[in-house]
Design an enzyme around this catalytic site. Structure first.
Site, PDB file in Angstrom:
ATOM      1  N   GLY A 181       0.823  -1.207   0.000  1.00 16.63           N
ATOM      2  CA  GLY A 181       0.000   0.000   0.000  1.00 16.63           C
ATOM      3  C   GLY A 181       0.856   1.255   0.000  1.00 16.63           C
ATOM      4  O   GLY A 181       2.035   1.202  -0.388  1.00 16.63           O
ATOM      5  N   GLY A 210       2.283   2.981   2.372  1.00 17.61           N
ATOM      6  CA  GLY A 210       3.488   2.914   3.213  1.00 17.61           C
ATOM      7  C   GLY A 210       4.604   2.199   2.462  1.00 17.61           C
ATOM      8  O   GLY A 210       5.756   2.683   2.380  1.00 17.61           O
ATOM      9  N   THR A 239      -4.153  -2.945  -1.244  1.00 22.86           N
ATOM     10  CA  THR A 239      -4.690  -2.603   0.065  1.00 22.86           C
ATOM     11  C   THR A 239      -6.202  -2.765   0.025  1.00 22.86           C
ATOM     12  O   THR A 239      -6.841  -2.401  -0.967  1.00 22.86           O
ATOM     13  CB  THR A 239      -4.363  -1.169   0.547  1.00 22.86           C
ATOM     14  N   ASP A 290      -7.991  -1.035   1.686  1.00 17.67           N
ATOM     15  CA  ASP A 290      -8.521   0.320   1.922  1.00 17.67           C
ATOM     16  C   ASP A 290      -8.824   1.077   0.617  1.00 17.67           C
ATOM     17  O   ASP A 290      -9.577   2.044   0.641  1.00 17.67           O
ATOM     18  CB  ASP A 290      -7.519   1.152   2.737  1.00 17.67           C
ATOM     19  N   MET A 313     -13.009  -1.734   8.411  1.00 16.30           N
ATOM     20  CA  MET A 313     -11.666  -1.132   8.299  1.00 16.30           C
ATOM     21  C   MET A 313     -11.617  -0.035   7.233  1.00 16.30           C
ATOM     22  O   MET A 313     -12.653   0.354   6.688  1.00 16.30           O
ATOM     23  CB  MET A 313     -10.646  -2.211   7.985  1.00 16.30           C
ATOM     24  N   HIS A 373     -10.160  -8.207  11.186  1.00 15.47           N
ATOM     25  CA  HIS A 373      -9.300  -8.863  10.194  1.00 15.47           C
ATOM     26  C   HIS A 373     -10.006  -9.914   9.353  1.00 15.47           C
ATOM     27  O   HIS A 373      -9.392 -10.468   8.433  1.00 15.47           O
ATOM     28  CB  HIS A 373      -8.070  -9.441  10.891  1.00 15.47           C
ATOM     29  N   LEU A 374     -11.297 -10.164   9.636  1.00 15.18           N
ATOM     30  CA  LEU A 374     -12.048 -11.052   8.733  1.00 15.18           C
ATOM     31  C   LEU A 374     -12.052 -10.453   7.327  1.00 15.18           C
ATOM     32  O   LEU A 374     -12.126 -11.164   6.332  1.00 15.18           O
ATOM     33  CB  LEU A 374     -13.495 -11.198   9.219  1.00 15.18           C
TER      34      LEU A 374
END
Ligand code: F6P
Length: 365
Positions: free
Chosen positions: A116, A118, A139, A141, A183, A286-287
């Site tokens: 991602g 980072g 990611t 996200d 998330m 985290h699922l």
């Protein structure tokens, strides 16, 4: 000019479904071109500490549909921001020279980094030290500006949508308000897309700070109209207009020390206290990152992997593969990391949600 013969590949940051499909998409064609592939273990940690294994076709066979990463990953191994424990205290040191030393010792011609924003920042910094790099964006996200979508996002959205379907029936049976926290860090894509797909009545995202009163009004109005349950999909980074993001903890060893979490419980409690309605909350956690990638993510990840190896062979270093429309293109990594992709109030998904009656906890957008 020296030909590319040896490729290093690593997966950095949080894992997500589709990483193995990229590793496969890089490794198989690389071998067909007579190249060797070195899998670096546990992200940049392996590059700094010299942990790696040769990758052969047998290693990447049968991994297309598996979640996680066969190489391991870490969000604590930033070579430029390496956490070292001295006398019980964490000190941040620069170990980028070790990363360069291992790259050279392994005889690598290029490093393919899958990760991602980072990971892409670190990859860009390594390229400035003389390491040849190619990036692959991942990611759940979906917050990388340079690509229309990252792989992993669709799989996470699928999990959210399925979870909302399950919550729907129990919410309706017990006439409850069910809140689900998802998330996404500082971007609301997972909540927006998952909430829309799963029929959430309220979607709360970081980009649109919400007003408590509008949240209460929405669930009360639904009750008055005979809809005696509501579904609220809240992004972990969402915050009220008059409040702050909810933080679960801080870990100085991580590239980003902030651990988000807790807004779902807060929203659930506040709705119950201020409307008298019964509420429950669930944190998907985290699922959303585990399990098998969706077909969309398998295809995107495979296209990304095979395009990344093409870039590497053509010595298009410093580039990242990106989805633009239906095509895979390449962009400069330094451009890719210049801006985070956040949800705009004018996004079609926001407008569509609005049009079908979803509240974002605000009056009008
Ligand atoms: O960036 C992916 C992500 O899953 C975010 O959505 C979430 O905030 C974070 O990683 C969780 O990180 P960790 O697995 O380190 O707790």
């Amino acid at each position: 000019m020296k030909k590319v013969k040896r490729i290093g590949i690593l997966t950095g940051g949080g894992d997500c479904p589709g990483l193995n499909a990229v590793i496969r998409g890089v490794t198989k064609p690389a071998h067909d071109h007579g190249l060797t592939v070195l899998g670096i273990l546990d992200g940049f940690e392996g590059l700094v500490e010299g942990k790696a294994m040769e990758l052969y076709n047998k290693d990447v066979s049968g991994i297309l549909a598996t979640g996680g990463t066969i190489l391991g990953s870490s969000n604590k191994g930033d070579p430029f921001h390496w956490p070292e424990e001295f006398d019980g205290k964490i000190k941040i040191i620069d170990r980028s020279k070790d990363a360069l030393k291992n790259y050279e010792a392994w005889g690598l011609d290029v490093l393919i980094a899958i990760g991602g924003d980072g990971t892409m920042h670190i990859t860009h910094q390594l390229s400035q030290m003389g390491i040849n790099v190619v990036g692959v964006p991942k990611t759940i996200d979906n917050d990388l500006e340079a690509t229309d979508q990252t792989f992993g996002h669709d799989s996470a959205v699928f999990v959210v949508s399925e979870a909302l379907d399950r919550l729907h029936t129990t919410a309706s049976s017990h006439h409850r308000v069910m809140v689900i926290e998802v998330m996404g860090r500082y971007a609301g894509w997972i909540a927006l897309h998952g909430g829309l797909a799963g029929g959430a009545d309220i979607i709360l995202i970081p980009e649109i700070p919400f007003d408590w009163e509008f949240v209460y009004d929405k669930v009360i109005q639904r009750n008055m109209m005979g809809k005696r349950f509501s579904l609220v999909c809240v992004a972990e980074g969402a915050k009220p207009k008059d409040g702050n993001i909810v933080i679960k903890g801080k870990d100085p060893k991580r590239t980003d020390p902030v651990q988000l979490g807790g807004i779902g419980e807060l929203v659930s409690r506040k709705i119950s206290e201020n409307t008298g309605l019964e509420t429950r909350y669930a944190v998907l956690g985290h699922l959303q990152r585990g399990g098998s990638p969706t077909p969309f993510d398998r295809i995107l990840a495979t296209k990304f992997g095979t395009s990344a190896i093409e870039l590497a062979i053509k010595k298009q270093f410093g580039k990242m593969v990106a989805l633009r429309g239906w095509e895979i293109k390449s962009v400069k990594i330094e451009d890719a990391i210049s801006r985070q992709k956040l949800v705009k109030a004018t996004d079609q998904a926001v407008l569509a949600a609005h049009a079908v009656g979803v509240s974002f906890g605000t009056e009008k957008l």
